[in-house]
Design an enzyme around this catalytic site. Structure first.
Site, PDB file in Angstrom:
ATOM      1  N   TRP A  69       0.822  -1.214   0.000  1.00  0.00           N
ATOM      2  CA  TRP A  69       0.000   0.000   0.000  1.00  0.00           C
ATOM      3  C   TRP A  69       0.847   1.250   0.000  1.00  0.00           C
ATOM      4  CZ3 TRP A  69      -4.284  -0.512  -2.166  1.00  0.00           C
ATOM      5  CH2 TRP A  69      -5.039  -1.675  -2.018  1.00  0.00           C
ATOM      6  N   ASP A  98      -1.848   6.710   6.169  1.00  0.00           N
ATOM      7  CA  ASP A  98      -2.887   5.823   5.669  1.00  0.00           C
ATOM      8  C   ASP A  98      -3.207   4.825   6.780  1.00  0.00           C
ATOM      9  OD1 ASP A  98      -4.467   3.924   4.457  1.00  0.00           O
ATOM     10  OD2 ASP A  98      -3.117   3.533   2.771  1.00  0.00           O
ATOM     11  N   LYS A 106     -12.401  -1.781   5.888  1.00  0.00           N
ATOM     12  CA  LYS A 106     -11.591  -2.725   6.657  1.00  0.00           C
ATOM     13  C   LYS A 106     -12.113  -2.813   8.092  1.00  0.00           C
ATOM     14  CE  LYS A 106      -9.100  -2.862   2.909  1.00  0.00           C
ATOM     15  NZ  LYS A 106      -8.072  -1.930   2.603  1.00  0.00           N
TER      16      LYS A 106
HETATM   17  C1  LIG Z   1      -7.461  -1.434   1.292  1.00  0.00           C
HETATM   18  C2  LIG Z   1      -6.395  -0.427   1.465  1.00  0.00           C
HETATM   19  C3  LIG Z   1      -6.233   0.643   0.568  1.00  0.00           C
HETATM   20  C4  LIG Z   1      -7.106   0.810  -0.662  1.00  0.00           C
HETATM   21  O1  LIG Z   1      -8.378   1.163  -0.320  1.00  0.00           O
HETATM   22  P1  LIG Z   1      -9.493   1.473  -1.453  1.00  0.00           P
HETATM   23  O2  LIG Z   1     -10.667   1.862  -0.625  1.00  0.00           O
HETATM   24  O3  LIG Z   1      -9.698   0.220  -2.233  1.00  0.00           O
HETATM   25  O4  LIG Z   1      -8.987   2.582  -2.288  1.00  0.00           O
HETATM   26  C5  LIG Z   1      -5.237   1.552   0.814  1.00  0.00           C
HETATM   27  N1  LIG Z   1      -4.430   1.435   1.885  1.00  0.00           N
HETATM   28  C6  LIG Z   1      -4.545   0.418   2.757  1.00  0.00           C
HETATM   29  C7  LIG Z   1      -3.619   0.340   3.917  1.00  0.00           C
HETATM   30  C8  LIG Z   1      -5.532  -0.537   2.571  1.00  0.00           C
HETATM   31  O5  LIG Z   1      -5.658  -1.549   3.456  1.00  0.00           O
END
Ligand SMILES: *Cc1c(COP(=O)(O)O)cnc(C)c1O
Length: 359
Positions: free
Chosen positions: A102, A172, A196
């Site tokens: 990511w 993030d 998540k």
């Molecule tokens: C799932 C995830 C993303 C991507 O998320 P989207 O909603 O599909 O854009 C980005 N960063 C992390 C750490 C993730 O777990």
């Protein structure tokens, strides 16, 4: 009807209480005579839902008053591009820490808008550790430093907030937000997709310090400009109303569980017992340096990869779903977010032990 223990990395398991409440309120939300899906986003019913949801998030994360909380669309992936566009503020460079898939995605996207300095990377170790913060090369002239608090695919998680001085820290937190208390005041921006640990997909939470609002050039689309969205309370256009509502139900559930500090204790226990089972076996292993193992996503491999298929098929039969690892790394991955009950982790551990005895 039998519900499985769902170890999906995202979209992921939701608390059963939340699904039941949504079911109860599906046709008639609290005497309004309407489903939340059918409400005007500017009507009094939805305004009340939105207000409560936002205040619950502020309360759960103890978000200070000099931050705005935005609820946007486009996922964390949109933020990969929108963060540089919103806060570079004329600077040429941003620092990124690369701890997994990511981070790599965020770096790639930011590279379209500025020079990216890789402050540190664990790529050489196949993303099984986190480089010591004291060894990061941080450029004081960069606009910000970005890192990924939990690498959902590699199962690597920061245990502390890195200290990068005055540089705005951008994080993030898609896969571990609300899993542990966090000192929001240390950050410039925290962002996370909801699917998540917070609800279904379709909403991106962006917590942004006020001094980082209003820096975007006019060419940034209004729906993606932190300033215009902050001014309109994330209702510049029609928001994902039903997803806001479901996010609100998850936040209420989390408050009933005792909040973030209480859920952290459960998460520590769930992850601890699963890692212990892996470490104590000769069939299963996890490659991540212990101090940086994720409490949310637990990847593991079998000593003999030829058994993977059988393991996964039998797990499925035993009501343990979505255990295949990410297609880029293979093996298995058990995602055990807030909504995964202890009983689910215990069932997985029992299954793994029995599978090992039989092989
Ligand atoms: C799932 C995830 C993303 C991507 O998320 P989207 O909603 O599909 O854009 C980005 N960063 C992390 C750490 C993730 O777990």
């Amino acid at each position: 009807m039998a519900r499985i223990f769902n170890f999906s990395a995202g979209p992921s398991m939701l608390p059963e209480e939340v699904l039941l409440k949504a079911q109860q309120e599906m046709l008639d939300w609290q005497g309004s005579g309407m489903s939340v899906m059918e409400m005007s986003h500017r009507g009094k019913h939805f305004m009340a839902i939105a207000e409560t949801m936002k205040n619950d998030l502020i309360e759960l994360l103890a978000i200070p008053s000099n931050y705005k909380v935005l609820f946007l669309q486009g996922g964390a992936t949109a933020q990969f591009a929108l963060i540089p566009q919103n806060i570079l503020n004329g600077k040429a460079k941003a620092c990124y820490v690369n701890t997994g898939a990511w981070s790599t995605g965020a770096i790639k996207e930011a590279g379209k808008y500025c020079e990216v300095q890789i402050a540190a990377s664990s790529e050489a170790s196949k993303f099984t550790t986190i480089p010591e913060v004291s060894e990061w090369s941080v450029d004081r002239d960069a606009a910000y430093l970005h890192y990924t608090a939990n690498e959902t695919i590699h199962g690597v998680e920061f245990s502390d907030i890195p200290d990068v001085g005055d540089l705005p820290l951008v994080c993030d937190m898609s896969s571990n937000i609300l899993s542990r208390p966090v000192d929001v005041s240390r950050y410039g921006i925290i962002y996370a997709g909801t699917q998540k640990n917070m609800g279904p997909s379709g909403v991106t939470v962006v917590i942004v310090r006020e001094d980082l609002i209003g820096l975007a050039p006019k060419t940034v689309p209004s729906v993606f400009n932190y300033e215009t969205q902050a001014k309109s309370d994330s209702m510049l256009n029609t928001p994902a109303t039903y997803n806001w509502y479901l996010l609100g139900l998850v936040l209420q559930w989390l408050k009933q569980q005792g909040g973030v500090a209480a859920i952290e204790q459960r998460n520590i226990h769930k992850a601890g017992t699963l890692y212990q089972a892996i470490d104590n076996s000769s069939l299963y292993s996890n490659p991540v340096v212990k101090a940086y193992r994720s409490r949310m996503n637990v990847p593991f491999v079998l000593a003999d990869a030829a058994l993977d298929k059988e393991f996964l098929a039998l797990a499925e039969k035993n009501g343990l779903g979505s255990l295949p690892g990410h297609r880029s790394v293979g093996g298995m991955r058990a995602s055990i977010y807030n909504a995964m009950p202890e009983a689910g982790v215990d069932a997985l551990i029992d299954f793994m032990a029995e599978f090992e005895r039989n092989h």
